[in-house]
Scaffold this active site. Structure first.
Site, PDB file in Angstrom:
ATOM      1  N   LYS A 227       4.065 -15.114   3.450  1.00 42.86           N
ATOM      2  CA  LYS A 227       4.024 -15.914   2.216  1.00 42.86           C
ATOM      3  C   LYS A 227       5.485 -16.153   1.855  1.00 42.86           C
ATOM      4  CE  LYS A 227       1.647 -17.722  -1.213  1.00 42.86           C
ATOM      5  NZ  LYS A 227       0.797 -18.911  -1.053  1.00 42.86           N
TER       6      LYS A 227
ATOM      7  N   ASP B  57     -10.762  -8.530   8.139  1.00 46.95           N
ATOM      8  CA  ASP B  57     -12.148  -8.380   7.658  1.00 46.95           C
ATOM      9  C   ASP B  57     -12.840  -9.737   7.589  1.00 46.95           C
ATOM     10  OD1 ASP B  57     -12.126  -5.647   7.419  1.00 46.95           O
ATOM     11  OD2 ASP B  57     -13.102  -5.693   5.448  1.00 46.95           O
TER      12      ASP B  57
ATOM     13  N   ASP C 112      -5.212  -6.659   6.438  1.00 42.47           N
ATOM     14  CA  ASP C 112      -6.443  -5.995   6.017  1.00 42.47           C
ATOM     15  C   ASP C 112      -7.489  -7.047   5.643  1.00 42.47           C
ATOM     16  OD1 ASP C 112      -8.210  -4.122   5.115  1.00 42.47           O
ATOM     17  OD2 ASP C 112      -7.045  -3.487   3.367  1.00 42.47           O
TER      18      ASP C 112
ATOM     19  N   ASP D  89      -2.472 -18.004   2.822  1.00 42.78           N
ATOM     20  CA  ASP D  89      -3.595 -18.753   2.226  1.00 42.78           C
ATOM     21  C   ASP D  89      -4.118 -19.798   3.211  1.00 42.78           C
ATOM     22  OD1 ASP D  89      -1.029 -19.649   1.813  1.00 42.78           O
ATOM     23  OD2 ASP D  89      -1.363 -20.451  -0.189  1.00 42.78           O
TER      24      ASP D  89
ATOM     25  N   TYR E 120       0.826  -1.214   0.000  1.00 38.41           N
ATOM     26  CA  TYR E 120       0.000   0.000   0.000  1.00 38.41           C
ATOM     27  C   TYR E 120       0.862   1.267   0.000  1.00 38.41           C
ATOM     28  CZ  TYR E 120      -3.954  -3.031   1.357  1.00 38.41           C
ATOM     29  OH  TYR E 120      -4.924  -4.001   1.417  1.00 38.41           O
TER      30      TYR E 120
END
Ligand code: NAD
Length: 353
Positions: free
Chosen positions: A188, A248, A244, A220, A141
């Site tokens: 990851k 959620d 993020d 994942d 980001y």
């Protein structure tokens, strides 16, 4: 103790839930013998209307002179014009950046009384109590990027330095020490170079926290485990984008958006505390908003900025007790069931202290 708190009610349901949160804070001060000095400032849409700036200088100064910031919500239909030079949410982002709040803490818990609102089997929800620690100012980001423009390619870069990972890992380990002493670091590392740096840095920081059990999970797999064994997590540490998405996903475990608090922390005890939800303009002005996310944000402020653990737990226990008694605001009431107003729910919480 004496503490200075910047109070930013903002827009929509913000002023309604903040007014009730200040009643809860005052009650805690009275019961435990603390002086909480609260001063109000403008942020978001109301600040655009009154000052012409979503994060006015006066608000910045007020926050700089405070031990913590308590914010309700910003935004609304009125300021939704995409071509407007300033927007309510911009004030919030400017504030996070100004104070270098790099760690976002989001606790997610399933209340037994609300398990029926969660789209998972009841037996999986027993004991779900997770704290997400999301890195907030790095990764894809904020890394070097190329916009599409008129061309045929674009990119974002997941860039992390050791120092950026270290500082957020320290926050997560310290939080784990105050909880069940278990930390799951999400990455990851099998594919991404930045995530190999992430993992090796977290392993190094762990040397300072030998009382905390650390495990590493690929993002994942983590997305799957959050639904298949949510009760097995304590603190989950993740980089910006992974955090993020996962937080959620996990928010559904709480039953309603109105239940979730958050803390944004930097290098010191100073922090910004706000519910996860927005300004809920569809229900603003009706005194029906669920104030729990706001109250739990007050609890996080007491815990992380003011080191008042017993006081934080007093709020959490009072909310548990009111829910166990069966009182519900409209968002967590069953169809046709009576619901409490924001004020009535607060009265019931205050009666538990
Ligand atoms: P929202 O979170 O405001 O509302 C989504 C839905 O959840 C609505 O139906 C709302 O009524 C309900 N809801 C939210 N909080 C509730 C509560 N405490 N009690 C009961 N019901 C509640 O999200 P949205 O509708 O997408 O956004 C509305 C405005 O809020 C927009 O301007 C958006 O940009 C802004 N926003 C602000 C923040 C923030 O201040 N941190 C976060 C998200 C959205």
């Amino acid at each position: 103790m004496k503490a200075n708190i910047a109070v930013l009610p903002g827009d929509g349901v913000g002023p309604e839930i903040m007014a009730q949160a200040l009643r809860v804070l005052a009650k805690i001060g009275e019961k435990f013998g603390h002086e909480f000095v609260t001063k109000e400032g403008l942020i978001g849409g109301i600040a655009i209307d009154e000052i012409g700036n979503s994060f006015p200088d006066a608000t910045r100064q007020l926050c700089e002179q405070s031990d913590a910031i308590l914010l309700a919500a910003v935004g609304g239909y009125k300021w939704d014009n995409p071509t407007a030079p300033d927007r309510p949410e911009r004030g919030l982002l400017a504030m996070r950046k100004h104070f270098e709040l790099f760690a976002n803490l989001r606790p997610v818990k399933t209340y037994p009384a609300l398990a029926a609102y969660v789209p998972l089997r009841a037996d999986l929800l027993e004991g779900v109590d997770i704290l997400f620690v999301r890195e907030l100012t790095g990764g894809a980001y904020f890394g070097p990027r190329k916009e599409m423009g008129d061309g045929d390619d674009a990119y974002d870069t997941m860039l992390y330095s050791r120092a950026e990972v270290e500082r957020v890992a320290n926050v997560a380990f310290r939080a784990a020490q105050m909880r069940r002493k278990k930390l799951t670091s999400v990455d990851k590392a099998n594919v991404l170079a930045s995530m190999r740096l992430w993992r090796s840095t977290v392993v190094k920081v762990h040397e300072e926290y030998s009382d905390v059990a650390l495990d590493h999970v690929l993002v994942d797999a983590c997305a799957m485990h959050l639904l298949t064994r949510p009760a097995s997590f304590d603190v989950v540490l993740a980089e910006n984008m992974f955090g993020d998405i996962l937080s959620d996903e996990a928010s559904v475990l709480a039953g309603s958006l109105g239940m979730l608090p958050s803390a944004s922390l930097g290098a010191t005890a100073f922090g910004l505390y706000e519910p996860v939800h927005g300004s809920a303009p569809d229900i603003a002005g009706k005194n029906i908003a669920n104030p729990i996310g706001m109250f739990l944000s007050v609890a996080l402020m007491l815990r992380y900025s003011l080191q008042l653990e017993a006081e934080a737990q007093a709020i959490e226990t009072a909310i548990d007790a009111v829910l166990a008694d069966g009182l519900r605001t409209r968002d967590i009431a069953r169809p046709g069931e009576d619901s409490a107003t924001t004020t009535e729910f607060t009265d019931a919480v205050l009666a538990k202290f």
